[in-house]
Design a protein around this motif. Structure first.
Motif, mmCIF file in Angstrom:
data_model
loop_
_atom_site.group_PDB
_atom_site.id
_atom_site.type_symbol
_atom_site.label_atom_id
_atom_site.label_comp_id
_atom_site.label_asym_id
_atom_site.label_seq_id
_atom_site.Cartn_x
_atom_site.Cartn_y
_atom_site.Cartn_z
ATOM 1 N N SER A 1 40.819 41.400 43.339
ATOM 2 C CA SER A 1 40.912 42.632 42.546
ATOM 3 C C SER A 1 42.311 42.847 41.974
ATOM 4 C CB SER A 1 40.493 43.840 43.387
ATOM 5 O OG SER A 1 41.257 43.874 44.569
ATOM 6 N N THR A 2 43.315 42.260 42.622
ATOM 7 C CA THR A 2 44.705 42.462 42.170
ATOM 8 C C THR A 2 45.150 41.431 41.137
ATOM 9 O OG1 THR A 2 45.448 41.087 44.001
ATOM 10 C CG2 THR A 2 45.444 43.474 44.357
ATOM 11 N N CYS A 3 44.274 40.424 40.894
ATOM 12 C CA CYS A 3 44.689 39.287 40.071
ATOM 13 C C CYS A 3 44.444 39.540 38.585
ATOM 14 C CB CYS A 3 43.922 38.036 40.533
ATOM 15 S SG CYS A 3 44.125 36.619 39.457
ATOM 16 N N CYS A 4 45.500 39.606 37.786
ATOM 17 C CA CYS A 4 45.350 39.924 36.359
ATOM 18 C C CYS A 4 44.859 38.719 35.565
ATOM 19 C CB CYS A 4 46.658 40.460 35.779
ATOM 20 S SG CYS A 4 48.004 39.280 35.781
ATOM 21 N N LEU A 5 45.136 37.502 36.054
ATOM 22 C CA LEU A 5 44.634 36.321 35.358
ATOM 23 C C LEU A 5 43.124 36.193 35.542
ATOM 24 C CD1 LEU A 5 47.389 33.584 35.913
ATOM 25 C CD2 LEU A 5 46.913 34.948 33.895
ATOM 26 N N LYS B 1 52.179 43.288 42.660
ATOM 27 C CA LYS B 1 51.818 43.328 41.246
ATOM 28 C C LYS B 1 52.870 42.611 40.398
ATOM 29 C CE LYS B 1 48.429 46.120 42.268
ATOM 30 N NZ LYS B 1 48.449 45.734 43.685
ATOM 31 N N GLN C 1 51.546 31.474 32.360
ATOM 32 C CA GLN C 1 50.265 31.208 31.713
ATOM 33 C C GLN C 1 50.384 31.304 30.193
ATOM 34 O OE1 GLN C 1 47.443 30.315 33.722
ATOM 35 N NE2 GLN C 1 47.036 29.501 31.682
ATOM 36 N N GLY D 1 44.964 40.954 30.135
ATOM 37 C CA GLY D 1 45.457 40.708 31.481
ATOM 38 C C GLY D 1 46.744 41.480 31.732
ATOM 39 N N VAL E 1 42.671 31.621 43.001
ATOM 40 C CA VAL E 1 41.918 32.451 42.079
ATOM 41 C C VAL E 1 42.685 32.579 40.748
ATOM 42 C CG1 VAL E 1 40.670 33.786 43.803
ATOM 43 C CG2 VAL E 1 42.920 34.552 43.073
ATOM 44 N N PRO E 2 41.944 32.616 39.629
ATOM 45 C CA PRO E 2 40.491 32.540 39.516
ATOM 46 C C PRO E 2 39.951 31.121 39.718
ATOM 47 C CG PRO E 2 41.472 32.654 37.339
ATOM 48 C CD PRO E 2 42.607 32.781 38.309
ATOM 49 N N TYR F 1 41.168 38.699 35.720
ATOM 50 C CA TYR F 1 40.664 39.661 34.740
ATOM 51 C C TYR F 1 40.665 39.042 33.352
ATOM 52 C CZ TYR F 1 40.150 43.989 32.121
ATOM 53 O OH TYR F 1 39.707 44.966 31.268
ATOM 54 N N ALA F 2 41.728 38.333 32.991
ATOM 55 C CA ALA F 2 41.843 37.706 31.670
ATOM 56 C C ALA F 2 40.717 36.708 31.443
ATOM 57 C CB ALA F 2 43.204 37.035 31.520
ATOM 58 N N LYS G 1 45.997 45.111 32.130
ATOM 59 C CA LYS G 1 45.442 45.336 33.459
ATOM 60 C C LYS G 1 46.560 45.374 34.502
ATOM 61 C CE LYS G 1 41.983 45.403 36.489
ATOM 62 N NZ LYS G 1 41.041 46.528 36.592
ATOM 63 N N SER H 1 42.771 37.591 25.577
ATOM 64 C CA SER H 1 42.428 37.725 27.000
ATOM 65 C C SER H 1 43.700 37.900 27.839
ATOM 66 C CB SER H 1 41.623 36.512 27.479
ATOM 67 O OG SER H 1 42.439 35.363 27.538
ATOM 68 N N LEU H 2 44.770 37.210 27.480
ATOM 69 C CA LEU H 2 46.029 37.363 28.217
ATOM 70 C C LEU H 2 46.659 38.724 27.944
ATOM 71 C CD1 LEU H 2 47.725 33.843 28.042
ATOM 72 C CD2 LEU H 2 46.429 34.862 29.901
ATOM 73 N N THR I 1 42.789 29.070 35.588
ATOM 74 C CA THR I 1 43.095 29.568 34.242
ATOM 75 C C THR I 1 43.543 28.451 33.317
ATOM 76 O OG1 THR I 1 44.036 31.438 35.448
ATOM 77 C CG2 THR I 1 44.142 31.527 33.069
ATOM 78 N N PRO J 1 47.716 30.451 44.316
ATOM 79 C CA PRO J 1 46.498 31.051 44.860
ATOM 80 C C PRO J 1 45.259 30.462 44.192
ATOM 81 C CG PRO J 1 47.514 32.551 43.299
ATOM 82 C CD PRO J 1 48.398 31.340 43.362
ATOM 83 N N GLU K 1 52.451 38.999 40.075
ATOM 84 C CA GLU K 1 51.447 38.656 39.065
ATOM 85 C C GLU K 1 52.080 38.414 37.697
ATOM 86 O OE1 GLU K 1 47.706 38.573 39.103
ATOM 87 O OE2 GLU K 1 48.434 37.942 41.064
#
Lengths: 102, 362
Positions: free
Chosen positions: A19-23, B301, B311, B270, A66-67, A25-26, B273, B266-267, A79, A64, B304
């Motif tokens: 849930s914390t992973c923004c990639l 966060k 990425q 991201g 994920v994803p 989500y992307a 988000k 999409s990025l 990703t 990690p 991330e």
């Protein structure tokens, strides 16, 4: 691992996320843009999520893990792999069987 | 004698006198001042005459003029020379005084400049770490990582301009496709180096990289997640080539443009988000069942953000590589030249803007 096996064989497109992973989500957003509705399984919301994480790492995902994207039951990658496939034009052919008609 | 004692006193304040009296003063070796040499002679001669008159009465008949002409000629010369020496010494002392005053003023100015330099250096050290309070309290060893990046990036830009020019020269010469291919590979390897050093910088200090301070001002205008937009790359390259493309190439590049835009979007989402979850973690609303604010949640966060920036660089690099896949050797060379020149021009534009003459405020 059975859980992974079950999920990925029952669903065309599965993404293991946190849930914390923004990639994560992307990638989910990208698939939705391509008219695919992936099953996003949040392993951090699962009490046994750490087992899934271990299994994914074993399958070759780097930390990690994920994803983690599965298409047609097969591990595609994270990703980087998704982006690479998409830019080379090879992602859409993979997703074709699972794209919505709309 | 009164006159000589007052004149002696006067000689001590000679400097002051000099500024007030434009005519030079005669003086003898004893330091006595006399306004007029002749007057001096009159005094001395008078004294002599007085003495002589005391001794013999018949000597008072000596004519004054004759005495003056013979006895005062050599004395005049001596007096003149002494006066000139004195004058030269005085001027020398004045010059020395002026020089010393100049030195003192320069020393003060140097001291002020050194202080200013120290202050500016301190400010730059703070700024390069970002406007981040924690940086002040916890000085990071990562600063050396950023210092290394700054040097490496500057070198990279210099090298990149050289390679762009070499490619341009090669394209306009009679080099074979194989030789041009080698230069293209060299150019692409150089881009790979850029993304490597950027990845290291992202791990050292992601906020530094994402702020774009390491780029020139016009480049910063187009900043997207720590660099240029992948879609911008295609927007620069494709129009340069469009009249020389085969249908298949146009089709492939169109698909690539679409895919690139989707990946970029999409990025971007991201990133949105990430900002949302960070904001929620910091605000830590009780209503959302957030509980007590835990800094380590917010820190997670921020980790991330590093992944996201790396990425984005991956997508930039991948887009560039995919573009060249569809192009011939010469088209690839032209594409890389266009790209190199584009960034060169943006950088030059920044310099020109920074050094443009300022309009006088009304």
């Amino acid at each position: 691992m059975e859980k992974i096996q079950a999920l990925t064989s029952e669903n065309g497109v599965v993404i293991f996320t946190k849930s914390t992973c923004c990639l994560c989500y992307a990638v989910t957003v990208l698939f939705q843009e391509l008219r695919v509705n992936p099953v996003a399984y949040e392993i951090d919301q699962d009490p046994e999520g750490w087992e899934i994480e271990k299994a994914l790492l074993k399958q070759g995902c780097s930390s990690p893990p994920v994803p983690a994207v599965f298409i047609g039951g097969k591990l595609v990658g994270s990703t980087n792999e998704v982006m690479s496939l998409h830019l080379s034009g090879s992602l859409i052919p993979l997703l074709k069987p699972y794209q919505s008609l709309s | 004698m009164n006159s000589s004692s007052t004149q002696y006193l006067n000689s001590k304040r000679m400097d002051v006198y000099d500024t007030m009296h434009p005519f030079s003063m005669w003086g003898d070796f004893k330091g006595n001042l006399y306004q007029d040499a002749a007057a001096t002679m009159i005094l001395e001669v008078d004294a002599k005459l007085d003495n002589q008159s005391e001794d013999t009465s018949h000597t008072t008949n000596i004519p004054f003029n004759q005495y003056d002409q013979e006895a005062t000629k050599p004395v005049n010369k001596v007096l003149r020379r002494l006066a000139q020496n004195r004058e030269a010494a005085r001027k020398s002392r004045l010059r020395k005084k002026a020089y010393v005053q100049q030195l003192e003023a320069s020393r003060l100015k140097l001291h002020h400049l050194e202080q200013e330099l120290e202050q500016t250096r301190a400010q730059c050290a703070l700024m390069s770490g970002g406007v981040n309070a924690s940086h002040l309290r916890f000085p990071k060893p990562a600063k050396s990582g950023i210092a290394a990046f700054e040097i490496e990036y500057e070198q990279w830009v210099e090298e990149q301009d050289k390679k762009t020019n070499a490619l341009k020269a090669a394209l306009h010469s009679s080099l074979s496709d194989e030789e041009i291919d080698k230069l293209i590979t060299d150019n692409m390897n150089h881009y790979a180096i850029l993304f490597n050093i950027k990845a290291a910088a992202a791990k050292a200090d992601v906020f530094y990289l994402i702020s774009g301070v390491w780029k020139t001002s016009t480049e910063r205008l187009f900043l997207w997640i720590g660099g240029f937009r992948p879609s911008d790359l295609l927007k620069v390259l494709v129009p340069q080539l469009q009249y020389n493309l085969l249908d298949q190439q146009s089709h492939d590049l169109y698909n690539l443009t679409q895919a690139c835009q989707q990946a970029e979007d999409s990025l971007s989402q991201g990133m949105e988000k990430l900002q949302q979850t960070l904001s929620e973690a910091v605000a830590c609303s009780q209503a959302l069942g957030g509980g007590r604010y835990e800094m380590h949640n917010a820190m997670e966060k921020l980790e991330e953000l590093v992944r996201l920036v790396i990425q984005a660089d991956f997508v930039r690099h991948e887009t560039l590589q995919q573009t060249l896949r569809y192009l011939t050797t010469r088209q690839s060379a032209q594409g890389l030249i266009s790209l190199g020149e584009y960034f060169q021009r943006l950088r030059d534009l920044s310099s020109a803007w920074a050094t443009r003459p300022c309009e006088p405020t009304a």
